[in-house]
Write an enzyme that holds these catalytic residues in place. Sequence first.
Site, short mmCIF file in Angstrom:
data_model
loop_
_atom_site.label_atom_id
_atom_site.label_comp_id
_atom_site.label_asym_id
_atom_site.label_seq_id
_atom_site.Cartn_x
_atom_site.Cartn_y
_atom_site.Cartn_z
N LYS B 80 53.48 80.79 -15.64
CA LYS B 80 54.37 80.01 -16.50
C LYS B 80 54.69 78.70 -15.77
O LYS B 80 54.93 78.72 -14.55
CB LYS B 80 55.64 80.83 -16.76
CG LYS B 80 56.57 80.26 -17.82
CD LYS B 80 57.78 81.19 -18.02
CE LYS B 80 58.71 80.73 -19.12
NZ LYS B 80 59.87 81.64 -19.30
N SER B 155 60.59 82.62 -24.20
CA SER B 155 60.04 81.33 -23.84
C SER B 155 58.69 81.37 -23.13
O SER B 155 58.03 80.35 -23.05
CB SER B 155 61.04 80.60 -22.93
OG SER B 155 61.18 81.30 -21.71
N SER B 179 62.69 86.55 -22.34
CA SER B 179 61.58 85.61 -22.39
C SER B 179 60.23 86.13 -21.92
O SER B 179 59.22 85.46 -22.08
CB SER B 179 61.92 84.34 -21.59
OG SER B 179 62.76 83.50 -22.34
#
Lengths: 481, 501
Positions: B80, B155, B179
């Site tokens: 990420k 996310s 997330s």
Amino acid sequence: MSDDATTEIVPGWETVIGLEVHAELATATKLFSDAPNRFGGEPNTNVDPVSLGLPGSLPVLNEQAVELAIRVGLSLHCRVQRSVFARKNYFYPDMPKDFQISQYDLPINEEGWMELADGRRVGIERAHLEEDTGKSTHVGGGGRIHEAGHSLVDYNRAGVPLIEIVGAPDLRCAEDARAYVSELRSILVAIGASDGKMEEGSMRVDCNVSVRPVGDAELGTRCEIKNINSLRSLGRAIVYESRRQVDLITAGERVEQQTRHWNEDEGRTHKLRSKEEAYDYRYFPEPDLVPVDPSEEWIESVRAALPVLPRERRHRLAEAAGVDTATASLTVERGMDDLAVDAIGAGADPTRVLVHVENNLADGAGALTAASFAALVAMEVGGDLTATQAKTVLATLVAGGGDPAAVAADLGFEAMDDAALESVVDDLIAAHPEDWAAFTSGDDKERKKKSGFFVGKVMKATSGQADGRAVNEILARRAGA
Amino acid sequence: MSIPEGATARVLASEIRSGARSARTVLEEHLVAIDAREGEINAFNLVLVNEARAAADAVDIRVAAGEDPGPLAGVPVALKDNMCTRGVPTTCSSRILEGWRPPYDATVVERLVAAGAVVVGKTNLDEFAMGSSTENSAFGVTRNPLDPTKVPGGSSGGSAAAVAAGFTPLALGSDTGGSIRQPAALCGVVGVKPTYGAVSRYGLVAFASSLDQIGPFSRTVADSALMLEVIGGHDRRDSTSIPEPAPDLSSVLDHGVEGLRVGIIEELSGDGLEGIADDVQARLHEAVAALEAAGATVASTSVPSTVYGLSAYYVVAPAEASSNLARYDGVRFGLRVDALNAGDMNTATRTAGFGDEVKRRIMLGTYALSAGYYDAYYGKSQKVRTLILEDFARAYEEFDLLLSPTAPTTAFPIGEKTADPMTMYLNDVCTIPSNLAGHPSMSVPFGVGEDGMPIGVQVLAPAFGEPTMFRAAKVLEAAAPDGHPAVGGTMVGSPTGVRHE
């Protein structure tokens, strides 16, 4: 602490002073990272991701800083307790994260006191850990932020550990404030917590000042004065600010709670911001750190390792010398109290010892030992050396050590035997019959004058080796004969 | 070229370590997969083709030299883009960090590389991990590989999509309120939020420090266990890191759930919570049946304060974020919009650099911490956290594990919820309690919904309960149905979508 009328800066008004002292702790590395804690250096060289506040970096508490904070707390008779770091949020370019990690409602040290040289006690509200900021330099516009063409920031200082020591509003005059800072500095240096150098900014003083009519119990509205960089500035700022506040009140105006800036060149304070303009710091517990909960064992081991503090040293010397602590304080400040106590212990006259420390040892005791110091004072008191000779011998002992009797002999300070001295005196009486007549027949004043004349002549004739008292005794004997 | 069915991280690492396949070959297969669909999916902010090839070649050289490159030898991984990578842009999908290249690697990156993993790229996310759909990215929306008209969740939508699309067998995400788990559910992959402190946060760009936790995405439960073993364990650079080695998960994976007590959280399941879709509820019931069939005892239980979790979260997380994101001021890194003085430069930079959702949360958080409001908001929310912890503690006296849906619905269409933040926030209602408590939980794919999109079941465990959690996840994985759920359920009454008082 004192309501002595002599402390009034403006007659009829009492100044109330509370000091917040920030001292940089003498650790090897920063409070929350491995970057070096070092004064000076090329800008932005003592930095790492943590002290630059780079995204993703996390603080890790420096154990040595906690130990030094505990030393400070114990030295100031504080309660050392479980503490929590908090974030103090405000934007400033020299603060890398735009928040400062400090301690808020749970500081590591709380509720202590410190004793001034004269024995009076000042309350210590708290002494907490926090990180220092970087330094901004404003280029162009004479260095003023509002007129600068651009600004440069050096983060070498960012993250350096600070202890903020918040004193109670117990001080009443500039002298008290200076004495407080001096004592605090002595303690911090003694325990190895800080180098206490105000000129390098490793010790900084913010000063809260308010005034009230003498006798009033209620505190006046205070102003906080920043940018005080020396003890002299501290005193000047307090006097200026007291007068400014009294002037406002007597003119029928109110003192507004403000943060003010001391301008050393102009000798006055300027408003930085009012209470309404004060930052809302939005304190909350620092989630990246866990609470600091020093164990009893740790605290006790720190306590056991503390050196003897200035206060105890003053008391020890005062007792040994039979003087008050204020009198003993200079010797302690000069770090010669061990020497003095030992010399007194070896039989030296305490008054002469303290006088020598005050007048003749300002640059340090060098190679002087307690035993030779005591021997020197004994020779002086016994009349073997004059005060002037003793000072010269002392300087030699400081420079290179040695036995005072041998040093005195080397310098030709052998005390003259009585017969030799009497012979010198008799020769002078014979050489100056009119002066001798004036001495023997004159009034007290004339006699005193002529005694000075003869002593001076003897000193000259003996190159200062004669003892003035002995000469006077001979003169008295001859006059009575 | 498609990724072979058996290409799990475990299989790949074992083949590469034995020399049966080269890391370079494996990488090239994955690069082909990326090349084929990345234009459509937009999982990555950056694909590190050259760096990955060099890393894969280095692994092959070590194997050829008789060395063991580690448990993830040659396994392609995606990160990420809120995890710092030395010299490689790390953007958090925000304009404000554009061009910033961290001078250091996050601890998780160091550990992955030390275990032989090959970093293939940095994945898209909701800006600063604030969002549940990966639509709040400054660099475009990520699409769900299973239906590109739908969101991948967020996310960590880029990482979830990368694994679901076969771009990499493993990816790392970060989970502050769900997330990792919610996008895992929406993309049909496994996603794990470990115990707070189990994985170092050093080098993870902070959103909400007391809630953030890094964790794995994978297609199998066993692969997530493997990745967690590599990245977990104490790190002195993170003060909240647990001073213990990573738990051994691989050796307990197949221990089953015989005798385990599993509780269904009433407040977070369809029977107690409005907004849980019927198909999601039905799959949860099937999951219960699967666990019972494997020897666990299952019962409903109440964890009452979890209903306040969402509200508390939307005070605590923005409050911490408002402070964490203060440093993006234009002074030291990233975007700077010049102005006449420092204050105006801060404002201009932040106005231009942050997206709407980030600004919204900074304002919420700043307000919640303001003088006079602190006790009513931040203080009260911390009390809710304590209550949730106490309620969980009570529940775990009776149960070894708890169960709930991961997300209320399957993946929703792109654009459907962007206009209404509250609706979007409700996506995290089931996942938030674990973050507030600091407990581990994971999402396991368990069949699909009416629309053919994946559904995840969330397994929750007490702190350090990862070994037990993974055992249950493994059982659910084995029992996961292929087809559509039997809507209507088979137990605990009939789901109505109405909240029962």
